[in-house]
Design a protein around this motif. Sequence first.
Motif, short mmCIF file in Angstrom:
data_model
loop_
_atom_site.label_atom_id
_atom_site.label_comp_id
_atom_site.label_asym_id
_atom_site.label_seq_id
_atom_site.Cartn_x
_atom_site.Cartn_y
_atom_site.Cartn_z
N GLY A 176 1.08 -1.08 -0.13
CA GLY A 176 -0.19 -0.02 0.02
C GLY A 176 1.06 1.57 0.31
N VAL A 177 1.81 1.38 0.73
CA VAL A 177 2.84 2.48 0.38
C VAL A 177 3.55 3.05 -0.44
CG1 VAL A 177 5.38 3.11 1.62
CG2 VAL A 177 3.47 2.36 2.95
N PHE A 178 4.17 1.62 -1.37
CA PHE A 178 4.43 1.65 -2.45
C PHE A 178 3.35 1.89 -3.33
CE2 PHE A 178 8.01 0.51 0.05
CZ PHE A 178 9.46 0.82 -0.85
N ALA A 179 2.62 1.15 -3.63
CA ALA A 179 1.24 1.57 -4.13
C ALA A 179 1.46 3.27 -4.10
CB ALA A 179 -0.09 1.42 -4.39
N GLU A 180 1.14 3.42 -3.25
CA GLU A 180 0.82 5.10 -3.49
C GLU A 180 1.96 6.26 -3.42
OE1 GLU A 180 -1.03 8.17 0.02
OE2 GLU A 180 0.81 6.99 0.88
N LEU A 181 3.13 5.67 -3.36
CA LEU A 181 4.12 6.89 -3.76
C LEU A 181 4.15 6.80 -5.95
CD1 LEU A 181 7.02 5.45 -1.54
CD2 LEU A 181 6.04 7.54 -1.13
N ALA A 182 4.14 4.81 -6.44
CA ALA A 182 3.94 4.89 -7.86
C ALA A 182 3.04 5.75 -7.99
CB ALA A 182 3.66 3.27 -7.83
N ALA A 183 1.48 6.13 -7.64
CA ALA A 183 0.91 6.75 -8.38
C ALA A 183 0.96 8.40 -7.95
CB ALA A 183 -0.56 6.22 -7.59
N ALA A 184 1.95 8.80 -7.14
CA ALA A 184 2.52 9.93 -7.03
C ALA A 184 3.79 10.29 -7.50
CB ALA A 184 2.71 10.41 -5.29
N GLY A 185 3.73 9.29 -8.15
CA GLY A 185 4.93 9.35 -8.73
C GLY A 185 6.65 10.07 -8.57
N THR A 186 6.88 9.59 -7.23
CA THR A 186 7.41 9.26 -6.54
C THR A 186 8.24 8.08 -5.60
OG1 THR A 186 7.08 9.42 -4.58
CG2 THR A 186 7.08 11.88 -5.33
N VAL A 187 7.82 7.25 -6.45
CA VAL A 187 8.85 5.63 -5.84
C VAL A 187 10.52 5.13 -6.38
CG1 VAL A 187 7.85 4.31 -8.16
CG2 VAL A 187 8.17 3.42 -6.21
N PHE A 188 10.87 5.24 -7.70
CA PHE A 188 11.80 5.61 -8.03
C PHE A 188 13.25 6.38 -6.98
CE2 PHE A 188 8.95 4.49 -11.66
CZ PHE A 188 9.58 2.88 -11.90
N GLU A 189 12.80 7.30 -6.90
CA GLU A 189 13.81 8.27 -5.93
C GLU A 189 13.65 7.39 -4.63
OE1 GLU A 189 10.94 10.17 -7.73
OE2 GLU A 189 11.71 11.40 -8.90
N THR A 190 12.51 7.19 -4.38
CA THR A 190 12.73 6.60 -2.84
C THR A 190 13.06 5.38 -2.83
OG1 THR A 190 10.50 7.00 -2.44
CG2 THR A 190 10.81 5.14 -0.90
N LEU A 191 13.11 3.91 -4.00
CA LEU A 191 13.70 2.82 -4.38
C LEU A 191 15.79 3.17 -4.18
CD1 LEU A 191 11.88 1.54 -6.83
CD2 LEU A 191 12.45 0.33 -4.15
N GLN A 192 16.06 4.55 -4.97
CA GLN A 192 17.97 4.85 -5.25
C GLN A 192 17.70 4.91 -3.46
OE1 GLN A 192 18.22 8.84 -7.52
NE2 GLN A 192 19.81 8.86 -6.37
N THR A 193 17.20 5.90 -2.66
CA THR A 193 17.27 5.69 -1.05
C THR A 193 17.55 4.59 -0.79
OG1 THR A 193 16.32 8.00 -1.06
CG2 THR A 193 16.74 7.31 0.53
#
Length: 389
Positions: A176-193
């Motif tokens: 659920g956390v990563f679904a929201e991040l993906a929908a918001a367009g910030t998931v790949f920056e998060t994975l980099q961190t």
Amino acid sequence: MKLILKLIAGIVLGILIGLFAPAWITQTLLTFRDLFGQLLFFTIPLLILFFITSGIAGLPRDSGVLLGRTLGTAYLSTILAGTLAFLVAAVVVPMLASGAGATPPPEGEALEAFFEIEIPPLFGIMTALATAFIFGLGITATDSHQLKTLFDQGRDVISKLLVAVIIPLLPFYIAGVFAELAAAGTVFETLQTFGVVLLLSIALHWAWIVTLFVVAGLQAGRSPLSLIRNMLPAYFTALGTMSSAATIPVTLQSTRNNGVKREVSSFTVPLCATTHLAGSTITIVACTVAVMVLHDALAMPTLWDMIPFILMLGIVMLAAPGVPGGAVMSAIALLTSMLGFGESAVALMIALYMAQDSFGTAANVTGDGAIAVMIDEAAGDQTPGPKSS
């Protein structure tokens, strides 16, 4: 390791749903995440109360000098490791994860849960912590067997809840956390961190393991590399079990291979399994810095702001449950009350920590071997019996 694979699957599933699934599927997952989060935050004060009370009340009382020396060494190692982790992470993570701030989507575009249900905790975090210390120390002072049984049974209930409900459902919560991040367009920056923090944490774990064994080797007149080599079976066992308690038999044998007397190893290893959490502290502090980098709403604290958090972390994780993720579950209390973490920040923290929990546990266990050598040398002839070879 199975839990790590499930968490990775949850991250991948969440990203795919957030990127490609219809909005109603993402919202369904967000609804589950919010409901699960309510249960989690309701459980945390109970975990603090029962586990810390039971842990303090269960400490041995008939080995005063050895007990004090072991607890003091374990706590000092945990605090220094956490301080080192913050000093390094505060410099490295923002530099390598630049531009990874979690910028919210435009107004009106953010997906939300279908409905919300609030489950207020029975009492606050600090109330639970203060109550745990009062009853833990009181039970020890009065030798109240009935109260100890009550808190031990309460600990077993919460442990069952963690093992049977919360831990198995964590992958869906993380999804659920990563679904929201993906929908918001910030998931790949998060994975980099995430990648930066994983590598940094493992490097810091080994830096601290080497430091502990250099100190132990100097004190015992032994080669630190030889001492570390004998502890490698415990390290790799902990990677698989993700539990210091489950690794105790291997840790005991490894410390005895390092020449620690049986009487000392039989006392220090089980005690350190629940009180020496240097590896977990390194991971939690590094992950905390990463989440603060990802969340623009959380300001990066100074060292003097973090010192009270690290000092309390070393106490709150006392007798953390012997299940994967027990340390971060205990730390949530401090993250919310001392550092201002909200639900989304806590969810990211759990995901980031759980993905590398086994490495922190392995560092804890390996460091226990160094403390056993130190205590054995400090005890000298006070503990009779030949050393095991």
